[in-house]
Design a protein around this motif. Structure first.
Motif, PDB file in Angstrom:
ATOM      1  N   ALA A  92      30.384  51.690  50.430  1.00  0.00           N
ATOM      2  CA  ALA A  92      30.102  51.827  48.997  1.00  0.00           C
ATOM      3  C   ALA A  92      31.094  50.954  48.257  1.00  0.00           C
ATOM      4  CB  ALA A  92      30.228  53.276  48.548  1.00  0.00           C
ATOM      5  N   ILE A  93      30.579  50.036  47.450  1.00  0.00           N
ATOM      6  CA  ILE A  93      31.422  49.050  46.782  1.00  0.00           C
ATOM      7  C   ILE A  93      31.513  49.375  45.297  1.00  0.00           C
ATOM      8  CG2 ILE A  93      31.650  46.603  46.211  1.00  0.00           C
ATOM      9  CD1 ILE A  93      30.175  46.104  48.905  1.00  0.00           C
ATOM     10  N   VAL A  94      32.738  49.479  44.811  1.00  0.00           N
ATOM     11  CA  VAL A  94      32.999  49.782  43.407  1.00  0.00           C
ATOM     12  C   VAL A  94      33.273  48.471  42.691  1.00  0.00           C
ATOM     13  CG1 VAL A  94      34.450  51.033  41.783  1.00  0.00           C
ATOM     14  CG2 VAL A  94      33.943  52.032  44.018  1.00  0.00           C
ATOM     15  N   ALA A  95      32.336  48.060  41.826  1.00  0.00           N
ATOM     16  CA  ALA A  95      32.448  46.770  41.141  1.00  0.00           C
ATOM     17  C   ALA A  95      32.280  46.937  39.633  1.00  0.00           C
ATOM     18  CB  ALA A  95      31.417  45.789  41.685  1.00  0.00           C
ATOM     19  N   VAL A  96      32.766  48.070  39.111  1.00  0.00           N
ATOM     20  CA  VAL A  96      32.708  48.291  37.662  1.00  0.00           C
ATOM     21  C   VAL A  96      34.059  47.970  37.051  1.00  0.00           C
ATOM     22  CG1 VAL A  96      30.907  50.049  37.832  1.00  0.00           C
ATOM     23  CG2 VAL A  96      33.310  50.732  37.923  1.00  0.00           C
ATOM     24  N   LYS A  97      34.080  47.755  35.742  1.00  0.00           N
ATOM     25  CA  LYS A  97      35.330  47.475  35.047  1.00  0.00           C
ATOM     26  C   LYS A  97      36.211  48.727  35.053  1.00  0.00           C
ATOM     27  CE  LYS A  97      33.307  43.963  32.007  1.00  0.00           C
ATOM     28  NZ  LYS A  97      33.982  42.847  32.713  1.00  0.00           N
ATOM     29  N   SER A 148      36.798  48.724  46.775  1.00  0.00           N
ATOM     30  CA  SER A 148      36.913  48.494  45.336  1.00  0.00           C
ATOM     31  C   SER A 148      37.343  47.065  45.050  1.00  0.00           C
ATOM     32  CB  SER A 148      37.942  49.446  44.727  1.00  0.00           C
ATOM     33  OG  SER A 148      38.276  49.034  43.405  1.00  0.00           O
ATOM     34  N   ILE A 149      36.686  46.442  44.089  1.00  0.00           N
ATOM     35  CA  ILE A 149      37.126  45.129  43.612  1.00  0.00           C
ATOM     36  C   ILE A 149      37.509  45.221  42.140  1.00  0.00           C
ATOM     37  CG2 ILE A 149      35.777  43.838  45.298  1.00  0.00           C
ATOM     38  CD1 ILE A 149      33.795  43.236  42.967  1.00  0.00           C
ATOM     39  N   ALA A 150      37.869  46.423  41.707  1.00  0.00           N
ATOM     40  CA  ALA A 150      38.253  46.661  40.314  1.00  0.00           C
ATOM     41  C   ALA A 150      39.739  46.370  40.128  1.00  0.00           C
ATOM     42  CB  ALA A 150      37.945  48.101  39.924  1.00  0.00           C
TER      43      ALA A 150
END
Length: 271
Positions: A66-71, A94-96
């Motif tokens: 599951a990838i977290v790509a929200v601001k 996460s890429i946040a």
């Protein structure tokens, strides 16, 4: 864990803006079936609607990742939607920017495998670089999976400890903006010396892009490349005398810029 496992068990993408969309495009181009992807995004683009992925349509029971790509400012509202996947085999990536692993452990459960990544904007054209670090529950297979997924948009580098992520942010995360500003100012300097604006900008863009490609494509160090194009008492040497000045040139400016970005990254991570 392999990409075949992702295709079989599924991938969840929370947020599909510029960075999330660039990654999704890379995965689909690389052969990941749209039927294996679930995207949660409150404002999907027309492009996203046409990909064939599951869009705002629930979640698979136990996806591979599951990838977290929200601001970062949207975390509080968005993360609860993934809570049911926590403390299981699902790897969270996460890429946040500015959000530490501890925040995701609090949101998803302390036993959750969590990887924090810091990509940069050239990922949009497949030329990014992403630094990654995982918590103790990830394991080598999870790190390999994250690297394989993120390779769709550029290079991947593993860092040893999470506290290095602030410096990574200062160098590569924020770094593209430094280069864009270099292009702006180089073009403006050409105009000041009598070049038309469009020609000056064309020269500046191509020079920076070409020099970067040369630096990546050769075994010679940037130092040696600089020496190679610098004739004694020539035009390049005259310019470098200004740029390499210890008090006012790049040696003074860039460390201050990276330090400022690193400091701000630490502040954001600490709330």
């Amino acid at each position: 864990m392999s990409l075949e496992t992702v295709a079989e068990k599924g991938l969840v993408l929370l947020g599909c803006g510029k960075m999330g969309g660039a990654m999704l495009a890379g995965w689909l181009k690389g052969g990941l079936p749209p039927s294996s992807v679930w995207v949660l995004d409150p404002h999907p683009s027309d492009w996203l609607k046409g990909t064939g992925v599951h869009l705002n349509d629930g979640l698979p029971d136990s996806p591979a990742v599951a990838i977290v790509a929200v601001k970062p400012q949207m975390m509080g509202e968005a993360l609860p939607g993934l809570r049911a996947l926590g403390n299981s085999t699902t790897v969270f990536l996460s890429i946040a920017a500015g959000t530490p692993i501890s925040a995701f452990e609090a949101a998803f459960g302390a036993q959750s495998p969590i990887i924090r990544g810091m990509p940069n904007t050239p990922a949009a054209v497949g030329r990014g670089i992403t630094a990654i670090v995982g918590n103790p529950h990830v394991g080598e297979a999870g790190m390999d999976l994250a690297e394989a997924l993120l390779s769709a948009v550029g290079q991947v580098a593993r860092i040893e400890t999470e506290d290095q992520m602030d410096a990574v942010t200062g160098v590569s995360g924020s770094g593209p903006a430094y280069v864009f500003h270099l292009i702006e100012t180089l073009a403006a300097a050409g105009v000041a010396q009598g070049l038309p604006e469009d020609l000056a900008m064309q020269l500046a863009k191509a020079t920076v892009a070409g020099a970067g490609a040369l630096a990546e494509g050769t075994d010679e160090t940037p130092t040696q490349l600089r020496i190679n194009v610098t004739s004694p008492n020539g035009t390049t040497q005259a310019a470098l005398n200004v740029l390499m000045d210890a008090d006012s040139g790049f040696p003074a400016l860039l460390p201050r810029a990276v330090e400022a970005a690193t400091k701000r990254s630490k502040e954001l991570a600490n709330g």
